[in-house]
Design an enzyme around this catalytic site. Structure first.
Site, PDB file in Angstrom:
ATOM      1  N   ASP A 108     -62.150  -4.830 -35.590  1.00 38.48           N
ATOM      2  CA  ASP A 108     -62.877  -3.651 -34.738  1.00 38.48           C
ATOM      3  C   ASP A 108     -63.710  -4.168 -33.669  1.00 38.48           C
ATOM      4  OD1 ASP A 108     -64.263  -0.899 -34.230  1.00 38.48           O
ATOM      5  OD2 ASP A 108     -66.038  -1.786 -35.036  1.00 38.48           O
ATOM      6  N   ASP A 135     -64.894   2.604 -40.794  1.00 43.11           N
ATOM      7  CA  ASP A 135     -63.966   1.399 -40.941  1.00 43.11           C
ATOM      8  C   ASP A 135     -63.839   1.152 -42.438  1.00 43.11           C
ATOM      9  OD1 ASP A 135     -63.665   0.671 -38.141  1.00 43.11           O
ATOM     10  OD2 ASP A 135     -65.713  -0.426 -38.332  1.00 43.11           O
ATOM     11  N   ASP A 144     -67.522  -2.472 -39.022  1.00 43.07           N
ATOM     12  CA  ASP A 144     -68.803  -2.143 -39.203  1.00 43.07           C
ATOM     13  C   ASP A 144     -69.364  -0.944 -39.449  1.00 43.07           C
ATOM     14  OD1 ASP A 144     -70.479  -1.151 -36.609  1.00 43.07           O
ATOM     15  OD2 ASP A 144     -68.519  -1.982 -36.139  1.00 43.07           O
TER      16      ASP A 144
END
Length: 647
Positions: free
Chosen positions: A321, A517, A513
């Protein structure tokens, strides 16, 4: 009481074990096995009984030589040579490990359930000319709901109100609020930031984006098969070899030697079994992995189980990410570009004067850049939804916003270099363009070095997935040396990218995080969460948690996994080498029970001491500074440095 009920086997076993040790070593009972042996027996049965039952069920289901049978043979061997405490302790530690694994799964499921429980359970719906608070599940598609500032949108729908500012971080992972105009889609779980809004519902309560996140997590959890533990694989080969070899040693000599004496060969077989008792391996192999897990925790890395040390070591593909993982998720002014003779400070002051009432992260970045200087008074200020602000400053019409806003006012830009990876705020005064302010999410100081170290460690394909726009994502990827990058993604898009990468002979990781996700972290072979800023659901579903949010900890974790793997195999090779040697001596009638005891207990102690090296090697939890140019190579470093990301 709940603790005692949940862990009753281990608690009962521990109490009997403590009593047995006290009685055995008490002077008044010294040498009186009939006093303390029943205590050891009760202690063993408390934790060993369930394991033997599993071994029996495994045999019934066609798997004879399972890890449960291996545990039984190991502990029975310990009892055979009088090491009662060792036999009980091995089974007790095994049971505690099973508890820990079960708790990890339970916490993950409980966390995801709490994620859904946080979905709004009240919707304000317009019915028959009035408003009524009802459960969102009772609201039908086509009905109108109202959402006050600070409230979560309970259902997906289309915005009826002219404009809205929504915090969609729980769904997209991006910290920038999203501006919406009438007719655009609004997602359940978004937080209304400013004025009351009206939304036309377009889907049911079970079909919202937030509910879909839960569904994806559950689907991934079912699909992600548990990694087969080494001890299971080892048992399938070692245990049958030992059992059949001992049987052969007892009976085959009848066909070969003269003057066959059953008692003599049976005694040799007993020595053979004692030597082969895998207590040393049963203890030292898990201890090696525990050492790796402990060393990682000292460095701010939490492994949820030993399986993931092996998985991380084999990982060749890593999805990452962007916001909060590789970047700080905080915005700062990068550059100020005044034109037409304007001063930089004056340009910032004009923009900040219009932005001072806004809570938008970009507005805060501009205000922070003013260094506390006094701002202008603004008259007739207006917000142009999704584009920017307009107001009168010193009797001049000032416009602050994006390119579309300047186009709307017919103000041409005199530069055309505003197409790269930053967010740009353009400023115009009385219809004349006077400058641009570039704003960017800050890359973490160790992100670039982390990517370099990962490549050196054999992670050959690193891909960034982000909800941010593609231009920004491409720029960050170029800066960090990331192989591929995809932007403008929603949670299901990220999920699809990782799902396509999975394969039977591939180990795929994902690090993120946000709540958005959580499904992808669950799906990946190795799910890694940033624990400092990560959501509870993401942290609980992850296999590995980086507690300090530093991406440089990932290569450190891989190094620990590699070293742990080497130590474990050193223990296996050493233990098996000694045992095979003494087994040969036992078969020839040379070895006695003393050699057998050394090959069992002595080897176990040496293997345990070797496993402790992992903790010592990675005991230093200080980290390198990005300015340090003397970082060691991540693979060939000495014990004082874990990898290229620590020193």
């Amino acid at each position: 009481m709940l603790f005692l009920k949940k862990y009753k086997e281990a608690v009962v076993s521990s109490l009997f074990l403590a009593a047995a040790l006290i009685v055995e070593h008490a002077i008044s009972f010294s040498g009186q096995a009939y006093v303390y042996l029943p205590l050891y027996g009760f202690s063993y049965l408390s934790v060993g009984g369930p394991v033997w039952i599993k071994a029996y069920n495994s045999i019934k289901n066609g798997t004879i030589f399972s890890e449960f049978l291996l545990m039984g043979i190991a502990t029975a061997g310990a009892f055979a040579i009088g090491e009662y405490a060792e036999g009980v302790a091995v089974m007790l530690f095994y049971m505690i490990g099973e508890y820990a694994q079960g708790n990890a799964v339970h916490r993950a499921r409980r966390s995801i359930k709490s994620l859904v429980d946080q979905q709004p359970n009240i919707a304000t719906v317009e019915r028959n000319g009035s408003t009524k608070e009802v459960h969102p599940a009772t609201v039908k598609s086509g009905e109108i709901i109202q959402v006050k500032p600070g409230e979560k949108v309970p259902l997906d729908g289309k915005l009826i109100t002219q404009k809205a500012s929504l915090n969609t971080a729980a769904l997209t992972g991006e910290s920038k609020p999203m501006s919406k105009e009438a007719g655009e889609e609004v997602w359940a779980g978004s937080i209304n930031r400013e004025t009351p809004i009206r939304v036309e519902v377009t889907g049911g309560y079970e079909d919202t984006k937030l509910a879909n996140i839960l569904a994806m997590v559950q689907k991934a959890a079912k699909r992600k098969a548990p990694t087969q533990r080494f001890i299971t694989k080892f048992a399938r080969t070692y245990t049958p070899f030992v059992v059949w070899s001992a049987a052969a040693l007892t009976f085959l000599p009848y066909l070969i030697v003269e003057n066959y004496v059953f008692q003599d060969w049976f005694y040799r077989a007993l020595i053979f079994l004692v030597v082969s008792c895998p207590c040393g391996l049963v203890i030292s192999i898990p201890l090696g992995y525990f050492g790796g897990i402990g060393a990682a925790s000292r460095n701010g890395i939490l492994f949820k189980g030993s399986d993931f040390l092996d998985q991380l070591r084999k990982m060749k593909t890593l999805f990452m990410d962007k916001t909060g993982t590789l970047t700080e998720a905080s915005f700062e002014v990068e550059q100020v570009y005044p034109v037409n003779g304007y001063d930089k400070e004056e340009l910032i002051k004009l923009a900040a004067s219009l932005e001072k009432q806004s809570t938008h992260p970009i507005a805060k970045a501009i205000l922070n850049h003013t260094n506390g200087q006094s701002l202008y008074t603004v008259e007739n200020q207006q917000e142009i939804s999704g584009k920017g602000l307009q107001g009168i400053i010193n009797q001049k019409n000032v416009v602050v916003g994006n390119r579309e806003l300047l186009k709307e006012f017919g103000i041409p830009l005199t530069a055309n270099s505003w197409d790269d990876a930053y967010t740009y705020v353009h400023v115009a005064e009385d219809g004349r363009y006077i400058g641009t302010i570039s704003i960017a999410d800050q890359i973490k100081e160790d992100s670039k070095q982390a990517i370099e170290a990962l490549h050196k460690l054999g992670v050959s394909h690193i891909i960034m997935l982000s909800g941010d726009n593609q231009q920004i994502v491409d720029h960050i990827a170029r800066e960090l040396g990331i192989d591929n990058a995809y932007g403008d993604l929603l949670p299901d898009d990220k999920y699809a990218h990782v799902e396509r990468a999975l394969g039977p002979n591939k180990t795929v990781g994902f690090v993120g995080d946000g709540v958005n996700d959580a499904p992808v972290i669950t799906l990946a072979d190795v799910g890694i969460a940033m624990g400092g800023i990560g959501s509870d659901a993401t942290i609980e579903t992850a296999d590995v948690v980086i507690q300090t949010d530093q991406p440089s900890k990932i290569p450190i974790a891989i190094n620990i996994a590699h070293f742990t793997h080497r130590v474990v195999w050193q223990n296996i090779g050493f233990a098996l080498g000694i045992k095979i040697f003494v087994m040969i001596l036992a078969s020839l009638g040379i070895a006695t029970m003393w050699e057998a005891i050394f090959a069992d207990v002595g080897v176990a102690l040496i293997a345990i001491a070797n496993a402790m090296r992992i903790q010592n090697k990675y005991s230093d939890n200080s980290f390198w500074s990005p300015s340090n140019s003397d970082r060691p190579d991540p693979i060939d470093s000495e014990p004082a440095a874990c990898c290229s990301t620590c020193q």
